[in-house]
Design an enzyme around this catalytic site. Structure first.
Site, PDB file in Angstrom:
ATOM      1  N   HIS A  40      -2.586   1.825   8.495  1.00  9.58           N
ATOM      2  CA  HIS A  40      -1.251   1.302   9.102  1.00  9.58           C
ATOM      3  C   HIS A  40      -1.371   0.042   8.285  1.00  9.58           C
ATOM      4  O   HIS A  40      -1.969  -0.892   8.280  1.00  9.58           O
ATOM      5  CB  HIS A  40      -1.817   1.568  10.775  1.00  9.58           C
ATOM      6  N   ASP A  42      -0.777  -3.012   9.715  1.00  6.63           N
ATOM      7  CA  ASP A  42      -1.290  -4.309  10.488  1.00  6.63           C
ATOM      8  C   ASP A  42      -2.659  -4.414   9.934  1.00  6.63           C
ATOM      9  O   ASP A  42      -2.818  -4.937   9.795  1.00  6.63           O
ATOM     10  CB  ASP A  42      -0.979  -3.758  12.081  1.00  6.63           C
ATOM     11  N   ASP A 185      -9.538   0.927  14.649  1.00  8.99           N
ATOM     12  CA  ASP A 185      -8.522   1.237  15.686  1.00  8.99           C
ATOM     13  C   ASP A 185      -8.805   2.830  15.824  1.00  8.99           C
ATOM     14  O   ASP A 185      -8.902   3.757  14.652  1.00  8.99           O
ATOM     15  CB  ASP A 185      -6.545   1.269  15.024  1.00  8.99           C
ATOM     16  N   HIS A 243      -8.041  -6.873  18.423  1.00 13.71           N
ATOM     17  CA  HIS A 243      -7.048  -5.557  18.434  1.00 13.71           C
ATOM     18  C   HIS A 243      -6.005  -5.921  20.025  1.00 13.71           C
ATOM     19  O   HIS A 243      -5.921  -4.932  20.312  1.00 13.71           O
ATOM     20  CB  HIS A 243      -7.382  -4.158  17.462  1.00 13.71           C
TER      21      HIS A 243
END
Ligand SMILES: [Zn+2]
Ligand SMILES: [Zn+2]
Length: 297
Positions: A40, A42, A185, A243
């Site tokens: 991803h 980010d 994540d 995060h």
């Protein structure tokens, strides 16, 4: 960034990583290894710029970048942007298992649950030999000097009279190595929980508060409460929540997490966590202004 001995590893490389490295006072350290948890934006957008800068600076040291399946194809597509690097750039798609082997430690990747190919990473140090008992060694007739060193390193020695002294006779119990686990994540998952059992530091995402648990489920993220519950089950020595969404204040996350588990910190950019060997104490969060913070602060 993980600093262990002379090694520097980066976990993920989001936009602004270069700038933050410069502002951190570390400077643009020549990291040896970049571990990407998933692709991803980010988590990877800082990579082309960092690689490019290393090139412009004439870096010669090899850089190894590893991540879940799809990474090599992604870097290939970036080829025209990055151009040729004057240093060896080694890119590798890796699966769960040991992905990096270094002196006294390994890095193990594990599968996480984020709706795309994703990995978490655990730094697992080897156990260290027990403390050397000088008096026991002397009593057995071992002269101080090189023989002490050999025994300390786990080798047996032979004395002048032919007696063999084994390390077990002069070393205490083996001392546990340190463990640091990074979730990336992910939904809370069994693999993270398993890796994190008794870990010194678990760095876990907490993207949402409990009140937005439906969104966490939809987007395959964790709530702060879920991260704290996992940390509690695993009995980690310190949970560092990262995060966090900007839609709530870190203060709110702190309250939610502390209701579940008391060994929680919410680091800010540039904070560091120092992890001493276990016999020397608990992990400590250092705020940038250098005032040490107990795990519950
Ligand atoms: Zn993601
Ligand atoms: Zn993310």
């Amino acid at each position: 960034m993980v600093a262990r001995g002379g090694e520097r590893w980066l976990v993920d490389c989001g936009e602004g990583t270069q700038r933050q490295l410069l502002r951190s006072g570390l400077g643009l350290v020549d990291v040896d290894l970049i571990l990407l948890t998933h692709l991803h934006a980010d988590h990877v957008l800082g990579l082309p710029g960092l690689v490019k800068t290393y090139g412009l600076r004439g870096r010669e040291r090899k850089l190894r970048v590893i991540g879940p399946v799809g990474l090599s194809a992604f870097i290939d597509r970036l080829g025209p942007i990055i151009g040729r690097t004057p240093f060896p750039l080694e890119v590798e798609d890796v699966a769960a298992g040991v992905v990096h082997d270094t002196e006294g430690a390994v890095v193990e990747a594990f599968n996480t649950d984020h709706g795309v190919a994703s990995l978490g990473y655990a730094l697992l140090e080897d156990d260290r030999p027990g403390a050397f008992d000088v008096d026991a060694a002397r009593a057995l007739g071992v002269p101080s000097g090189p023989m002490f060193g050999r025994l300390q390193r786990g080798a047996e020695v032979e004395l002048d009279d032919g007696t063999v002294v084994r390390p077990a006779q002069v070393l205490g119990q083996a001392r546990e190595g340190r463990t640091v686990v990074v979730s990336g994540d992910t939904r809370p998952c069994a693999a993270t929980a398993q890796m994190a059992v008794d870990a010194d530091l678990l760095i876990h995402e907490g993207t949402f508060l409990h009140e937005e648990r439906d969104r966490a489920l939809e987007t395959r993220h964790s709530t702060v409460r879920e991260a704290a519950e996992l940390a509690k089950r695993a009995q980690v020595r310190m949970l560092a929540l990262t995060h966090l969404s900007s839609r709530f204040m870190p203060r709110e996350a702190r309250v939610e997490a502390l209701a579940i588990y008391d060994r929680v910190v919410i680091p800010k950019d540039f904070d560091t966590v120092e992890i001493p060997f276990r016999e020397r104490g608990e992990p400590v969060l250092h705020r940038r202004d250098d005032a040490p913070v107990a795990p519950t602060d």
